[in-house]
Each structure stands twice: as C-alpha cells, then as structure tokens.
Scaffold this motif. Structure first.
Motif, PDB file in Angstrom:
ATOM      1  N   SER A  26       0.854  -1.193   0.000  1.00 34.14           N
ATOM      2  CA  SER A  26       0.000   0.000   0.000  1.00 34.14           C
ATOM      3  C   SER A  26       0.887   1.238   0.000  1.00 34.14           C
ATOM      4  N   PRO A  27       0.457   2.321  -0.659  1.00 33.63           N
ATOM      5  CA  PRO A  27      -0.779   2.458  -1.436  1.00 33.63           C
ATOM      6  C   PRO A  27      -0.663   1.792  -2.812  1.00 33.63           C
ATOM      7  N   VAL A  28      -1.726   1.066  -3.172  1.00 31.28           N
ATOM      8  CA  VAL A  28      -1.757   0.391  -4.467  1.00 31.28           C
ATOM      9  C   VAL A  28      -1.968   1.448  -5.555  1.00 31.28           C
ATOM     10  N   THR A  29      -1.093   1.459  -6.528  1.00 33.78           N
ATOM     11  CA  THR A  29      -1.189   2.434  -7.614  1.00 33.78           C
ATOM     12  C   THR A  29      -1.338   1.709  -8.948  1.00 33.78           C
ATOM     13  N   LYS A  30      -1.840   2.424  -9.941  1.00 30.89           N
ATOM     14  CA  LYS A  30      -1.947   1.843 -11.281  1.00 30.89           C
ATOM     15  C   LYS A  30      -0.565   1.486 -11.823  1.00 30.89           C
ATOM     16  N   LEU A  31       0.429   2.314 -11.510  1.00 27.25           N
ATOM     17  CA  LEU A  31       1.783   2.074 -11.993  1.00 27.25           C
ATOM     18  C   LEU A  31       2.355   0.789 -11.406  1.00 27.25           C
ATOM     19  N   ALA A  32       2.165   0.601 -10.085  1.00 25.54           N
ATOM     20  CA  ALA A  32       2.682  -0.606  -9.431  1.00 25.54           C
ATOM     21  C   ALA A  32       1.958  -1.849  -9.935  1.00 25.54           C
ATOM     22  N   THR A  33       0.639  -1.737 -10.117  1.00 23.73           N
ATOM     23  CA  THR A  33      -0.132  -2.873 -10.623  1.00 23.73           C
ATOM     24  C   THR A  33       0.307  -3.228 -12.039  1.00 23.73           C
ATOM     25  N   ALA A  34       0.528  -2.209 -12.862  1.00 27.69           N
ATOM     26  CA  ALA A  34       0.984  -2.451 -14.236  1.00 27.69           C
ATOM     27  C   ALA A  34       2.347  -3.142 -14.247  1.00 27.69           C
ATOM     28  N   GLU A  35       3.247  -2.729 -13.355  1.00 28.89           N
ATOM     29  CA  GLU A  35       4.566  -3.347 -13.285  1.00 28.89           C
ATOM     30  C   GLU A  35       4.452  -4.806 -12.843  1.00 28.89           C
ATOM     31  N   LEU A  36       3.573  -5.065 -11.865  1.00 23.73           N
ATOM     32  CA  LEU A  36       3.366  -6.434 -11.412  1.00 23.73           C
ATOM     33  C   LEU A  36       2.810  -7.302 -12.542  1.00 23.73           C
ATOM     34  N   MET A  37       1.858  -6.769 -13.287  1.00 22.36           N
ATOM     35  CA  MET A  37       1.305  -7.522 -14.408  1.00 22.36           C
ATOM     36  C   MET A  37       2.400  -7.844 -15.425  1.00 22.36           C
ATOM     37  N   ARG A  38       3.253  -6.880 -15.695  1.00 24.48           N
ATOM     38  CA  ARG A  38       4.293  -7.073 -16.705  1.00 24.48           C
ATOM     39  C   ARG A  38       5.286  -8.145 -16.291  1.00 24.48           C
ATOM     40  N   LEU A  39       5.612  -8.209 -15.012  1.00 25.21           N
ATOM     41  CA  LEU A  39       6.652  -9.111 -14.538  1.00 25.21           C
ATOM     42  C   LEU A  39       6.135 -10.510 -14.196  1.00 25.21           C
ATOM     43  N   SER A  40       4.827 -10.669 -14.091  1.00 22.01           N
ATOM     44  CA  SER A  40       4.251 -11.964 -13.730  1.00 22.01           C
ATOM     45  C   SER A  40       4.137 -12.858 -14.963  1.00 22.01           C
ATOM     46  N   ASP A  41       3.751 -14.115 -14.727  1.00 19.72           N
ATOM     47  CA  ASP A  41       3.592 -15.072 -15.822  1.00 19.72           C
ATOM     48  C   ASP A  41       2.149 -15.208 -16.271  1.00 19.72           C
ATOM     49  N   LEU A  42       1.222 -14.839 -15.403  1.00 18.01           N
ATOM     50  CA  LEU A  42      -0.203 -14.904 -15.715  1.00 18.01           C
ATOM     51  C   LEU A  42      -0.921 -13.844 -14.898  1.00 18.01           C
ATOM     52  N   VAL A  43      -1.874 -13.162 -15.530  1.00 17.29           N
ATOM     53  CA  VAL A  43      -2.714 -12.187 -14.832  1.00 17.29           C
ATOM     54  C   VAL A  43      -4.144 -12.711 -14.822  1.00 17.29           C
ATOM     55  N   VAL A  44      -4.758 -12.704 -13.653  1.00 13.44           N
ATOM     56  CA  VAL A  44      -6.187 -13.029 -13.542  1.00 13.44           C
ATOM     57  C   VAL A  44      -6.863 -11.801 -12.935  1.00 13.44           C
ATOM     58  N   ALA A  45      -7.707 -11.157 -13.729  1.00 11.07           N
ATOM     59  CA  ALA A  45      -8.266  -9.860 -13.356  1.00 11.07           C
ATOM     60  C   ALA A  45      -9.767  -9.938 -13.161  1.00 11.07           C
ATOM     61  N   THR A  46     -10.212  -9.544 -11.984  1.00 12.02           N
ATOM     62  CA  THR A  46     -11.631  -9.420 -11.677  1.00 12.02           C
ATOM     63  C   THR A  46     -11.865  -8.009 -11.154  1.00 12.02           C
ATOM     64  N   GLY A  47     -12.932  -7.375 -11.622  1.00 12.52           N
ATOM     65  CA  GLY A  47     -13.226  -6.020 -11.170  1.00 12.52           C
ATOM     66  C   GLY A  47     -13.665  -5.146 -12.320  1.00 12.52           C
ATOM     67  N   SER A  48     -13.206  -3.920 -12.320  1.00  8.58           N
ATOM     68  CA  SER A  48     -13.640  -2.955 -13.326  1.00  8.58           C
ATOM     69  C   SER A  48     -13.142  -3.348 -14.708  1.00  8.58           C
TER      70      SER A  48
END
Length: 481
Positions: free
Chosen positions: A178-200
């Motif tokens: 925290s604080p969760v930011t769009k930038l941090a989330t985007a970086e996590l998505m880029r570095l991971s092997d799979l993204v599972v997204a629920t929400g908006s």
C-alpha cells in the motif's frame, strides 16, 4: 514456465516477484499430497469462523460496500465449495493417461500469478484466486483494490500463519504494498507469468494490454426472464434472495427483470410481499439523479441497502422527501422501477451494483428474449441470463440464441452462477464471458486455468479414413465434380 522478469528489472515490485519465483521453485517439487495440504491451509485461513467474521467486518468497515452477514456467508460458501471442487483433482504430475489416443497429460505450473481483485469482494475473491493458484503449484501476488487492501492484507497474514504450520514458504502468497497504484499494478502484471483480473473493465483491459497472458472477466448486467408459466411465489423468492445478497454487489445479481404480461401482476405482488417497493415516476426520476449524478454510477449507492438508498434520496429530493421517508420506514429490501428503454439515455438498463431493479414488460417469451438481447447489446453481453419458467425448452432457446455463457434456470441467480451445491457449475468468483464480453474464455474460472499442460504423444495403430467416409454424403448430395 514463462519468465517475464528481465535481468535489469529492479525495484520493490521486481523484488516481490523475485521472492515469489524463489518460493515457487521450492513449491514446484512438492507432491500432490503436499500441495493439497497447502490448499487446505489457505482455505482454513478464511473459513475458520472467527477469522471469517473478522475479514467480513473489516471488508464492510473499509469499503462501505455490502453487509457483514452476507460476506461471512460468501467467504465460507465460496471457499468451501471451491475446496469441494478441488478435492481429489489431480494437478501435479500425470493427470490423464489415454492409451487409446496415446496421450499422457502432465500438469505444470504457470509460475507467478498476478491476481487483481475488486473492492466488492475483498476477502472471498483473493481467497478463491490464491487457492486455485496454489492448487497448480504457483506463487501468487494479490493486487487488490485500494479500498480492499487491508482485508487482503489480513487474509494473507492468516494464510501465512497456516503456512507456518505446514512448512510452506510464506512468499508463495504476497500482497502488493500500500498504497496500491496503477503504476505498481501495471509493473506487477508485466513481470508476472499470468494475470487473472476481476473487477472494473479498466482493470480487465489493462490486464489484456499488459503483454502478459491474462484472463479477465466481462461486465455484469444480468437480466432475468419470468414467463407466463412460472410459479410467481417461487420466482419472487429466488429473485429477492439473489438481488439482496450482500446488497447486490455481485456481478451475477439481477439488474433487470423482463416479465411476460400475464405474469406481471402476480410477480409484482409476490415481490412486494417480500419487501420490494415499486417507485412511481417522480421517485424514479429522483433516484436516477442520486444514482447517476454526472452520468456515472455513484459510490453513494454502490453496495448500500435499499433503506439507506431511500434515506439518501430523501435528503436530496426535497419535493418527494415525505414519500422517500415513508419508503425507508418500511425497511424495503429492493427498489423497483418500471423501464422500457435501453441505452445510455436509460441508465436503469445498465448495471446498478445496488438493490435497485428495473422491470420490463413483454407480450410473450419471444419478446422477452428480444428485450434481453437489446439490454446485452448495451451492457452485459456474455455473462448470463436467468429464466423462471415451467417450459424446459425455453432454456435451450435462450442458450442457442442469446449472447450468454450461462442460462440459470429456476435458481437464485447470484447464488447459482458462480457455482452452487445444487448445480454443476464450478465454484468461482470470476466468470468468463466469452468473446461476447471481450474475454478469451467462457467458463467459470477454475484451477485448470492456472495450469500449463504438457502432452506426451506416443504412436498408436494408424487409422486413415477412406475418401468415401469423408466425402460420401457430400458427393451423394452434390456430386464429385
């Protein structure tokens, strides 16, 4: 497995992913029995009654969405149902051997999973994704909605305590700081092997655009059909249970009912007998101003009870204040509005995330199906449709014609769509909506979506069909020219 982390990747997010990869390498060597123990540990972390209630209370306190008792029920039921589905399922080593086809299937982990979760279910959805990921021998990093961060953090602390009991690496399950930011989330998505997204839908689109393989879900805006053959009382009971559960925060809650004319009077009476209130034209207009003050659904109503919404309407609608207070005094369960339009100029035709229900009229079943199709052309395509009817063939007609991944027959829709103990759908909080909903899958997301499958192919006796077997019927009808 894939590895999206480039050698030069540095910083706090890269460090999280590196720790996850180290833990996953250890976990990769675990047996099916050990993996199932980790799954049980993560499940017990949320199901244990005191922890469950603490998470539910924290979720409502921090997000202001839903109600505690329903979140307690959801945390337990969705997790317990998932554990039932996973019991005995093979996810390590050889999971299938078909000698006739010469095919052996071997389950392999995907690696590090980025789990994006919404504020509407800050306990149940992360738990569901964590357990599914663990079943496949993956590590998982949760990227929660900012409002849901504290609930996710508490959940993961509970999981870590259970991991300590079985000797599992804590870094198998981590949380975006925290604080969760769009930038941090985007970086996590880029570095991971799979993204599972629920929400908006913004989160889902970002997941698909991240460059990492992703599963995202479509927009909810469920409609239900009540035809002239339905049992009005039974249908109303199911609809009220579905529409009021957790203050209609589920993407599977009905947003519209399309009622065949012959059933309208008895159904409305049955709904009203169970606490629903039909608003008049002036109240409908006033409520619209409260719910969509600038054309966008307001947080003032999302996940609030019908009574609280009525009280807020009373505070805003001076001319109708007395009427709204009278409605609030009745402690309504659902607010209903008559609607006949669809589209941006008719916001009641869209998703409302609150116990507000639009009622459409149809001459017959065919027109009811046509109205639902119009609604889904605006919002909600691919998700599901409800049907209350005594004519079994009508469910098949909807399944063959509407852009939906599920037809829910004679059930409380939001309870049934994500799996139930009395239907065969997998327990899940992430429902794929197919290409209709701009998704790449139409299943209830389950543990198999968190696996890579390696297939070993061995030779089998050759069978080459004759030309007659392949083209015989075509030639018989159209000739061999």
């Amino acid at each position: 497995m894939a590895n999206n982390a480039s050698p030069e990747a540095t910083g706090p997010i890269a460090e999280l992913v590196a720790r996850a990869r180290a833990a996953q390498r250890i976990y990769d060597s675990w047996s099916q029995e050990q993996v199932d123990m980790a799954v049980a540990a993560a499940g017990w972390a949320i199901i244990e009654p005191k922890r469950n209630r603490e998470l539910a209370e924290l979720a409502v306190a921090d997000t202001g969405i839903g109600n505690v008792e329903d979140k307690v029920a959801k945390n337990h039921r969705k997790t317990f149902g998932l554990l039932r589905d996973l019991r005995g399922a093979r996810s390590v080593g050889v999971i299938s051997d078909d000698p006739a086809r010469g095919i052996v299937e071997i389950a392999r982990p995907v690696g590090v999973v980025c789990a994006i979760t919404p504020s509407t279910n800050p306990g149940a959805t992360p738990a569901n994704k964590i357990i599914n990921a663990l079943k496949g021998r993956n590590a998982v990093i949760v990227a929660p909605s900012p409002k849901g961060w504290s609930t996710a953090a508490r959940l993961i602390a509970f999981i870590h305590a259970q991991f300590d009991r079985i000797g599992a690496p804590r870094d198998l399950v981590q949380l975006l700081p925290s604080p969760v930011t769009k930038l941090a989330t985007a970086e996590l998505m880029r570095l991971s092997d799979l993204v599972v997204a629920t929400g908006s839908q913004a989160n889902v689109c970002a997941a698909y655009a991240s460059g990492t393989p992703a599963f995202g879900v479509g927009a909810g805006n469920v409609a239900g059909i009540v035809d002239e053959t339905a049992d009005a009382g039974a249908a109303a009971e199911r609809i009220v249970l579905s529409k009021t559960f957790d203050n209609a925060t589920s993407c599977s809650s009905e947003n519209s009912l399309v009622v065949v004319d012959a059933m309208r009077a008895p159904l409305i009476a049955a709904l009203e007998a169970r606490g629903a209130v039909m608003l008049d034209a002036a109240q409908k207009k006033a409520l619209q101003s409260l719910m969509w003050p600038e054309g966008k659904l307001s947080a003032a109503v999302i996940g609030k009870s019908a009574r609280e919404i009525a009280e807020r309407a009373a505070a805003q609608d001076a001319a109708g204040r007395a009427g709204w207070l009278a409605i609030a005094e009745r402690n309504p369960r659902i607010l209903m509005v008559a609607e006949d339009g669809v589209g941006r100029e008719h916001p009641y035709s869209g998703e409302k995330l609150s116990p507000v229900l639009a009622i459409y009229a149809a001459r017959d079943f065919a027109e009811a199906a046509s109205i639902v199709e119009r609604i889904y052309a605006y919002e909600g395509a691919g998700h599901s449709v409800g049907l209350h009817s005594a004519v079994p063939e009508r469910a098949m007609r909807l399944g063959l014609s509407l852009p939906v991944s599920r037809v829910i027959v004679d059930q409380a829709h939001c309870i049934a769509t994500g799996g139930s103990f009395n239907n065969g759908l997998p327990f899940s909080l992430s429902m794929g909506c197919g290409t209709w909903g701009r998704n790449n899958f139409s299943d209830n997301m389950n543990y198999r979506h968190y696996l890579n499958i390696t297939r070993v192919s061995r030779p089998i006796p050759e069978r080459v069909p004759s030309q007659e077997e392949i083209f015989g019927e075509f030639f018989a009808r159209h000739g061999a020219e």
